[in-house]
Scaffold this motif. Structure first.
Motif, PDB file in Angstrom:
ATOM      1  N   GLN A   5       0.956  -1.066  -0.032  1.00  0.00           N
ATOM      2  CA  GLN A   5       0.056   0.107  -0.029  1.00  0.00           C
ATOM      3  C   GLN A   5       0.906   1.393   0.068  1.00  0.00           C
ATOM      4  O   GLN A   5       1.866   1.364   0.877  1.00  0.00           O
ATOM      5  CB  GLN A   5      -0.947   0.206   1.164  1.00  0.00           C
ATOM      6  CG  GLN A   5      -1.871   1.144   1.152  1.00  0.00           C
ATOM      7  CD  GLN A   5      -2.886   1.024   2.485  1.00  0.00           C
ATOM      8  OE1 GLN A   5      -3.307   2.156   3.069  1.00  0.00           O
ATOM      9  NE2 GLN A   5      -3.214  -0.363   2.774  1.00  0.00           N
ATOM     10  N   THR A  60       4.087   6.847  -9.412  1.00  0.00           N
ATOM     11  CA  THR A  60       3.336   5.557  -9.314  1.00  0.00           C
ATOM     12  C   THR A  60       3.835   4.818 -10.444  1.00  0.00           C
ATOM     13  O   THR A  60       4.078   3.391 -10.410  1.00  0.00           O
ATOM     14  CB  THR A  60       1.841   5.875  -9.663  1.00  0.00           C
ATOM     15  OG1 THR A  60       1.396   6.634  -8.697  1.00  0.00           O
ATOM     16  CG2 THR A  60       0.887   4.630  -9.702  1.00  0.00           C
ATOM     17  N   ILE A 105      -3.441   1.762  -3.914  1.00  0.00           N
ATOM     18  CA  ILE A 105      -3.128   3.298  -3.650  1.00  0.00           C
ATOM     19  C   ILE A 105      -4.088   3.827  -2.646  1.00  0.00           C
ATOM     20  O   ILE A 105      -5.093   3.525  -2.559  1.00  0.00           O
ATOM     21  CB  ILE A 105      -3.457   3.884  -4.914  1.00  0.00           C
ATOM     22  CG1 ILE A 105      -2.195   3.539  -5.982  1.00  0.00           C
ATOM     23  CG2 ILE A 105      -3.431   5.489  -4.723  1.00  0.00           C
ATOM     24  CD1 ILE A 105      -2.246   4.408  -7.212  1.00  0.00           C
ATOM     25  N   ALA A 135      -5.598   5.941  -9.100  1.00  0.00           N
ATOM     26  CA  ALA A 135      -5.570   4.299  -9.193  1.00  0.00           C
ATOM     27  C   ALA A 135      -6.423   3.797 -10.128  1.00  0.00           C
ATOM     28  O   ALA A 135      -6.125   2.743 -10.761  1.00  0.00           O
ATOM     29  CB  ALA A 135      -6.498   4.245  -7.663  1.00  0.00           C
ATOM     30  N   TYR A 146      -4.707   3.107 -13.530  1.00  0.00           N
ATOM     31  CA  TYR A 146      -3.858   2.121 -13.536  1.00  0.00           C
ATOM     32  C   TYR A 146      -4.497   0.579 -13.062  1.00  0.00           C
ATOM     33  O   TYR A 146      -4.069  -0.281 -12.828  1.00  0.00           O
ATOM     34  CB  TYR A 146      -2.795   2.138 -12.383  1.00  0.00           C
ATOM     35  CG  TYR A 146      -1.637   3.266 -12.858  1.00  0.00           C
ATOM     36  CD1 TYR A 146      -0.840   2.899 -13.580  1.00  0.00           C
ATOM     37  CD2 TYR A 146      -1.914   4.339 -12.611  1.00  0.00           C
ATOM     38  CE1 TYR A 146       0.103   3.670 -14.276  1.00  0.00           C
ATOM     39  CE2 TYR A 146      -1.109   5.290 -12.907  1.00  0.00           C
ATOM     40  CZ  TYR A 146       0.129   4.965 -13.865  1.00  0.00           C
ATOM     41  OH  TYR A 146       0.941   5.998 -14.250  1.00  0.00           O
ATOM     42  N   VAL A 177      -2.333  -1.890 -10.343  1.00  0.00           N
ATOM     43  CA  VAL A 177      -3.117  -1.241  -9.086  1.00  0.00           C
ATOM     44  C   VAL A 177      -4.320  -2.307  -9.005  1.00  0.00           C
ATOM     45  O   VAL A 177      -5.188  -2.347  -9.871  1.00  0.00           O
ATOM     46  CB  VAL A 177      -3.444  -0.114  -9.387  1.00  0.00           C
ATOM     47  CG1 VAL A 177      -4.098   0.472  -8.250  1.00  0.00           C
ATOM     48  CG2 VAL A 177      -2.024   0.706  -9.111  1.00  0.00           C
ATOM     49  N   PHE A 187      -7.883   0.426  -3.640  1.00  0.00           N
ATOM     50  CA  PHE A 187      -7.898   1.961  -3.285  1.00  0.00           C
ATOM     51  C   PHE A 187      -8.246   1.733  -1.603  1.00  0.00           C
ATOM     52  O   PHE A 187      -9.013   1.059  -0.849  1.00  0.00           O
ATOM     53  CB  PHE A 187      -9.066   2.680  -3.993  1.00  0.00           C
ATOM     54  CG  PHE A 187      -8.994   4.197  -3.429  1.00  0.00           C
ATOM     55  CD1 PHE A 187      -7.563   4.903  -3.935  1.00  0.00           C
ATOM     56  CD2 PHE A 187      -9.676   5.061  -2.756  1.00  0.00           C
ATOM     57  CE1 PHE A 187      -7.609   6.366  -3.607  1.00  0.00           C
ATOM     58  CE2 PHE A 187      -9.789   6.430  -2.461  1.00  0.00           C
ATOM     59  CZ  PHE A 187      -8.750   6.838  -2.840  1.00  0.00           C
ATOM     60  N   ALA A 206     -13.371   5.120  -7.168  1.00  0.00           N
ATOM     61  CA  ALA A 206     -12.483   3.802  -7.148  1.00  0.00           C
ATOM     62  C   ALA A 206     -13.475   2.447  -7.575  1.00  0.00           C
ATOM     63  O   ALA A 206     -12.860   1.632  -8.199  1.00  0.00           O
ATOM     64  CB  ALA A 206     -11.658   3.731  -6.032  1.00  0.00           C
ATOM     65  N   LEU A 250     -12.041  -1.520  -8.574  1.00  0.00           N
ATOM     66  CA  LEU A 250     -10.905  -1.469  -7.695  1.00  0.00           C
ATOM     67  C   LEU A 250     -11.497  -2.047  -6.238  1.00  0.00           C
ATOM     68  O   LEU A 250     -12.772  -1.798  -5.828  1.00  0.00           O
ATOM     69  CB  LEU A 250     -10.143  -0.265  -7.309  1.00  0.00           C
ATOM     70  CG  LEU A 250      -9.253   0.287  -8.611  1.00  0.00           C
ATOM     71  CD1 LEU A 250      -9.053   1.738  -8.278  1.00  0.00           C
ATOM     72  CD2 LEU A 250      -8.173  -0.638  -8.850  1.00  0.00           C
TER      73      LEU A 250
END
Length: 339
Positions: A98, A115, A137, A155, A158, A163, A166, A187, A192
């Motif tokens: 993280q 990043t 992230i 985030a 990617y 990634v 989040f 996110a 994510l």
């Protein structure tokens, strides 16, 4: 007893600078003439408590000092590689590390450039060590919620390219959880994993706010759900995994000792628990150490330890092939006769 370093496992709660080896910190600080406080030098690991705001400030100051030794691209690559090597030595098969790019962007050409650097370092470390790796992230509770939205969009750019999640970290007592809902919605739309911190320094009410406002799939810590059976039932029913970091909990004063960490309560309720090291640089204990301390504190059987490892794999965003191999190897570890 079976060797816990040989137990295959996933690591889902490890902070970027906090993963640094102490020896590396000393070497990089000496290189650039950075004077470290005694608690990061001769008196390491530091004696910490975050029971009040002053205690958390001291903890954060140490983290910031450690972050300041990362001056070059090679420093970042070294940190990531050594984190991977340490996890492999501890039985790690998958690591989700993280990072908050806003804490490093000023030195490394901005948050996007940093990043890119971290993701390239992760790819290289994974290839060199055989450890599956990905990045979460994380936004910072002490910064403005609009900064969190910026990081969520970053985030999302990617997602699928290294990634996987989040998060939201730093002092749980700062900021208003609902103010970060917009960032987590961004996110979420990107597919994510949502993994904010909650239920460490504050109790059940904080966890409810995180679940209600941020739609968490995993909780960074979440250990204090044990204080509210109805909340714990909700977590179990929703399948929200808890990233429990026992040594960190004791070091920061959440619990007085390792026997007080309520892991048995969580497991008896049916919660999914993934043990994590949080910040080994500040707490002096890495991934296998979390399993060892809980084995000793709660007299856990190897069957229970194997199930903890399985839960860490199931709660991860590891690819299916990595999951399958790791789960099979956990079964093989348990099938072997103890030494």
């Amino acid at each position: 007893m079976r060797d816990l370093h040989a137990l295959p496992k996933a690591h889902l709660h490890l902070h970027f600078t906090g993963s640094m080896r102490h020896a590396t910190l000393l070497e990089l600080a000496e290189r650039d003439g950075i004077v470290l406080p005694d608690s990061l030098g001769a008196e390491w690991p530091p004696q910490l408590s975050a029971a009040d705001e002053k205690g958390w400030f001291r903890f954060q100051r140490l983290y910031d000092v450690a972050r300041s030794v990362l001056r070059t691209e090679s420093d970042v690559r070294r940190l990531v590689l050594e984190a991977a090597e340490d996890d492999v030595r501890d039985g790690g098969r998958w690591l989700e590390i993280q990072v908050d790019p806003s804490g490093y962007g000023a030195r490394f050409g901005g948050i996007t450039a940093f990043t890119d650097l971290v993701l390239d370092a992760v790819r290289d470390a994974s290839a060199r060590t055989g450890l599956g790796m990905a990045v979460v992230i994380a936004a910072n509770r002490t910064r403005h919620p609009l900064d969190a939205r910026t990081l969520a969009r970053l985030a999302g750019q990617y997602a699928g390219r290294g990634v996987v999640g989040f998060g939201l970290s730093n002092d749980e007592r700062r900021g208003t959880t609902a103010d970060f809902a917009g960032a987590f919605a961004i996110a979420e739309r990107s597919g994510l994993l949502l993994a904010p911190h909650g239920g460490e320094l504050l109790g059940p009410a904080s966890i409810r706010a995180v679940l209600d406002s941020l739609h968490a799939h995993r909780l960074g810590h979440g250990v204090r759900a044990s204080e509210d059976p109805a909340l714990l039932d909700r977590i179990v029913e929703a399948g929200v995994a808890l990233e429990v970091c026992p040594v960190s909990n004791v070091a920061l004063g959440v619990y007085s000792d390792l026997t007080s960490v309520p892991l048995p309560t969580l497991l008896e309720a049916g919660a999914t628990v993934a043990l994590g090291a949080d910040d080994p640089l500040l707490f002096g204990s890495r991934l296998a150490g979390q399993y060892a301390t809980m084995r000793a504190a709660h007299d856990l059987t190897d069957e229970t330890l194997a199930e903890l490892a399985r839960m860490s794999v199931r709660a991860s965003r590891a690819p299916d092939d990595v999951r399958g191999r790791t789960l099979a190897d956990i079964d093989a570890w348990l099938a072997d006769s103890p030494s």
